[in-house]
Write a protein that holds these residues in place. Structure first.
Motif, mmCIF file in Angstrom:
data_model
loop_
_atom_site.group_PDB
_atom_site.id
_atom_site.type_symbol
_atom_site.label_atom_id
_atom_site.label_comp_id
_atom_site.label_asym_id
_atom_site.label_seq_id
_atom_site.Cartn_x
_atom_site.Cartn_y
_atom_site.Cartn_z
ATOM 1 N N VAL A 281 0.479 -1.490 -0.464
ATOM 2 C CA VAL A 281 0.122 -0.019 -0.226
ATOM 3 C C VAL A 281 0.658 1.372 0.017
ATOM 4 N N PRO A 282 0.577 2.443 -0.896
ATOM 5 C CA PRO A 282 1.400 3.301 -1.120
ATOM 6 C C PRO A 282 0.632 3.880 0.842
ATOM 7 N N THR A 283 2.651 5.117 1.233
ATOM 8 C CA THR A 283 2.360 5.447 2.419
ATOM 9 C C THR A 283 1.566 6.378 2.260
ATOM 10 N N ASP A 284 0.679 6.317 1.674
ATOM 11 C CA ASP A 284 -0.310 8.065 1.573
ATOM 12 C C ASP A 284 -1.655 7.411 1.763
ATOM 13 N N VAL A 285 -1.771 6.449 1.314
ATOM 14 C CA VAL A 285 -3.737 5.041 1.287
ATOM 15 C C VAL A 285 -3.463 5.134 2.803
ATOM 16 N N ASN A 286 -4.829 5.676 3.907
ATOM 17 C CA ASN A 286 -4.748 5.816 5.341
ATOM 18 C C ASN A 286 -5.898 4.195 5.020
ATOM 19 N N SER A 287 -7.158 3.758 3.880
ATOM 20 C CA SER A 287 -8.184 2.659 4.085
ATOM 21 C C SER A 287 -8.004 2.207 2.746
ATOM 22 N N MET A 288 -8.507 0.759 2.719
ATOM 23 C CA MET A 288 -8.206 -0.458 1.776
ATOM 24 C C MET A 288 -9.635 -0.437 2.007
ATOM 25 N N GLY A 289 -10.404 0.020 0.389
ATOM 26 C CA GLY A 289 -11.975 -0.801 0.109
ATOM 27 C C GLY A 289 -11.919 -2.059 -1.082
ATOM 28 N N PHE A 290 -12.817 -2.515 -1.107
ATOM 29 C CA PHE A 290 -12.854 -3.147 -2.294
ATOM 30 C C PHE A 290 -14.561 -3.925 -2.818
ATOM 31 N N ALA A 291 -14.361 -3.944 -3.829
ATOM 32 C CA ALA A 291 -15.406 -4.295 -4.522
ATOM 33 C C ALA A 291 -15.584 -5.977 -5.191
ATOM 34 N N PRO A 292 -16.211 -6.926 -4.853
ATOM 35 C CA PRO A 292 -16.033 -8.086 -5.528
ATOM 36 C C PRO A 292 -16.226 -7.558 -7.185
ATOM 37 N N VAL A 293 -15.687 -8.798 -7.578
ATOM 38 C CA VAL A 293 -16.322 -8.811 -9.774
ATOM 39 C C VAL A 293 -16.102 -10.048 -10.147
ATOM 40 N N VAL A 294 -16.775 -9.951 -11.753
ATOM 41 C CA VAL A 294 -16.676 -11.028 -11.960
ATOM 42 C C VAL A 294 -16.114 -10.415 -13.500
#
Length: 190
Positions: A29-42
């Motif tokens: 994760v880059p140092t300026d990123v504070n949170s990680m979201g996700f979306a499941p996909v097909v």
């Protein structure tokens, strides 16, 4: 190769192919990123070029499908993460789209389940019921204003973006499986 995405809100966006993480490489994760979201996909691999593809013809345009995860990094404070789809689409290695892909016939069996786990906890699960229609929606939606070329990947989000973790929580393991096969096995490292 283009990645054309029908979002869970029904909008069409694109990601460059540099965002693909197909070999289960860990995500740093880059140092300026504070949170990680996700979306499941097909997602489906295109075998023909087309524009304004009619719904009745979509099966002629793809030969393989698979399930993956789009990561959405957020640079806003952890207390109030904002997952901007346009900004997040520029982060390398955030499109977790593993190989191999499956014959589209796998979508016809309701017992085939796509699962996502964060550590030991399941964070998403979905059977293949209705997935063929979502692929058709993605192909018709994405091709309505853009030519889709042979080799492009058309993606449909299966759910809205959810938070996976924050920098203050530290590293975590992210895994996924389909048809009983492990498809994603990475560590997200803050």
């Amino acid at each position: 190769m283009n990645f054309l995405i029908l979002t869970s809100e029904g909008k069409v966006i694109a990601r460059p192919d540099s965002t693909r993480n197909k070999d289960n490489g860990d995500y740093f994760v880059p140092t300026d990123v504070n949170s990680m979201g996700f979306a499941p996909v097909v997602y489906a691999r295109m075998v023909r070029t087309g524009k304004m593809i009619g719904r009745e013809f979509v099966t002629r345009y793809y030969d393989a499908v698979a399930f993956g995860i789009l990561l959405y990094p957020s640079v806003t404070p952890e207390e109030k993460p904002h997952y901007c789809k346009a900004t997040s689409s520029c982060f390398d290695k955030t499109s977790l789209m593993p190989l191999p892909m499956y014959n589209p016939v796998t979508l016809e069996r309701a017992e085939n389940i796509f699962r996502i786990n964060k550590g030991a906890k399941e964070v998403f699960s979905r059977s293949t019921v209705g997935i063929t229609e979502l692929v058709a929606d993605a192909l018709t939606g994405c091709s309505s204003h853009t030519t889709i070329h042979k080799g492009d990947i058309v993606i449909a989000e299966l759910d809205s973006i959810k938070t996976l973790g924050h920098r203050s929580d530290g590293d975590f393991h992210l895994g996924a499986s389909f048809c009983g096969n492990e498809t994603i096995d990475i560590d997200v490292k803050f």
